[in-house]
Design a protein around this motif. Structure first.
Motif, PDB file in Angstrom:
ATOM      1  N   SER A 130     -24.375 -13.344  15.204  1.00 39.59           N
ATOM      2  CA  SER A 130     -23.927 -14.215  14.121  1.00 39.59           C
ATOM      3  C   SER A 130     -25.007 -14.420  13.065  1.00 39.59           C
ATOM      4  N   ALA A 164     -26.187 -22.273   9.825  1.00 42.41           N
ATOM      5  CA  ALA A 164     -27.007 -23.254  10.550  1.00 42.41           C
ATOM      6  C   ALA A 164     -28.041 -22.553  11.417  1.00 42.41           C
ATOM      7  N   LEU A 165     -27.670 -21.449  12.057  1.00 42.18           N
ATOM      8  CA  LEU A 165     -28.635 -20.674  12.852  1.00 42.18           C
ATOM      9  C   LEU A 165     -29.720 -20.087  11.962  1.00 42.18           C
ATOM     10  N   SER A 169     -17.437 -23.978  12.877  1.00 39.46           N
ATOM     11  CA  SER A 169     -18.652 -24.802  12.886  1.00 39.46           C
ATOM     12  C   SER A 169     -19.036 -25.276  14.274  1.00 39.46           C
ATOM     13  N   SER A 170     -18.054 -25.655  15.082  1.00 38.60           N
ATOM     14  CA  SER A 170     -18.358 -26.267  16.385  1.00 38.60           C
ATOM     15  C   SER A 170     -17.175 -26.098  17.322  1.00 38.60           C
ATOM     16  N   ASP A 171     -17.428 -25.510  18.484  1.00 44.19           N
ATOM     17  CA  ASP A 171     -16.359 -25.260  19.443  1.00 44.19           C
ATOM     18  C   ASP A 171     -16.181 -26.424  20.417  1.00 44.19           C
ATOM     19  N   PRO A 221     -19.631 -16.662  11.034  1.00 44.53           N
ATOM     20  CA  PRO A 221     -19.484 -17.560  12.178  1.00 44.53           C
ATOM     21  C   PRO A 221     -18.770 -16.866  13.338  1.00 44.53           C
ATOM     22  N   ASN A 239     -24.907 -15.603  19.321  1.00 42.46           N
ATOM     23  CA  ASN A 239     -25.724 -16.250  18.296  1.00 42.46           C
ATOM     24  C   ASN A 239     -26.601 -15.232  17.570  1.00 42.46           C
ATOM     25  N   SER A 262     -21.548 -22.049  11.202  1.00 46.19           N
ATOM     26  CA  SER A 262     -22.504 -21.986  12.314  1.00 46.19           C
ATOM     27  C   SER A 262     -23.531 -20.884  12.102  1.00 46.19           C
ATOM     28  N   SER A 263     -23.137 -19.795  11.442  1.00 44.14           N
ATOM     29  CA  SER A 263     -24.070 -18.699  11.172  1.00 44.14           C
ATOM     30  C   SER A 263     -25.197 -19.140  10.255  1.00 44.14           C
ATOM     31  N   ARG A 311     -21.878 -26.917   7.403  1.00 43.42           N
ATOM     32  CA  ARG A 311     -22.405 -25.562   7.406  1.00 43.42           C
ATOM     33  C   ARG A 311     -21.625 -24.636   8.339  1.00 43.42           C
TER      34      ARG A 311
END
Length: 220
Positions: free
Chosen positions: A108, A83-84, A165-167, A114, A105, A80-81, A78
């Protein structure tokens, strides 16, 4: 280490095979301040969550279009946007990390693009948006290892440090961060004017809630 204003002309570039696939936006902000639990955000975030739950027409297509351009199935990995968004629609609040992360967040989930947020003093220029290479990976925030081959990544002189997706833990923003880099990832079909509008809102909120002073802006 980081960079200063006079160096920004060559600070961020797009790899030739990545440029046609993405509309990216970037901000740097100085003089930031962040609290782990910022009471000034309690009301605005609650209002944002309620507004999102009341809407049935939130458009997740831009994030999904970006992922598909890189051969990634957005229903399995997903943005990240999104997923939130799914979190808020389940009745859960937006995660609270610190002022800077919370503001990004919030932005986003509203615009459904994202975001990446990085401690600029932990970034070693030059920075490039490109595809991840075979075997590239990093220690993620709250994740052991993030594998990056073929995915859109943000990389500096020390290698990749972010993706939509993930930092990475290496450049994560903590309450001690004073200079930050914000990246917004959109599909190439997103107009430049729309991306600039997203950056306007982001910069205004970072100034209002985190005292961040915009020092540089870029749209691909």
């Amino acid at each position: 280490m980081g960079t200063r204003g006079r160096d920004m002309a060559q600070f961020l570039t797009l790899a030739p095979d990545t440029a046609p696939l993405i509309r990216a936006g970037a901000l740097t902000c100085d003089d930031c301040r962040a609290l782990e639990q910022d009471p000034g955000l309690d009301g605005p975030l609650l209002e944002a969550e309620q507004a999102i739950r009341s809407r049935a027409d939130v458009d997740v297509a831009p994030g999904r279009t970006l992922y598909r351009a890189f051969g990634i199935d957005p229903t399995k990995t997903r943005p990240s946007s999104e997923a939130l968004l799914r979190r808020v629609r389940r009745g859960e609040p937006l995660p609270r990390i610190n002022t800077l992360v919370d503001v990004c967040n919030w932005c986003s989930v509203e615009v459904q693009l994202p975001y990446g947020l990085y401690d600029l003093d932990r970034v070693v220029p030059p920075v490039e948006l490109r595809r991840g290479r075979e075997g590239e990976q990093y220690a993620g925030i709250r994740k052991d290892v993030v594998h990056l081959a073929g995915r859109l990544v943000v990389a500096d002189a020390h290698g990749p440090f972010g993706n939509p997706s993930s930092d990475s833990a290496r450049t994560m923003v903590t309450p001690g961060a004073r200079r930050v880099l914000v990246l917004v990832f959109g599909p190439s079909s997103l107009p430049r004017t729309a991306m600039n509008g997203v950056l306007d809102v982001t910069a205004e909120r970072l100034a209002r809630f985190a005292q961040g002073r915009e020092t540089w802006r870029w749209v691909s």
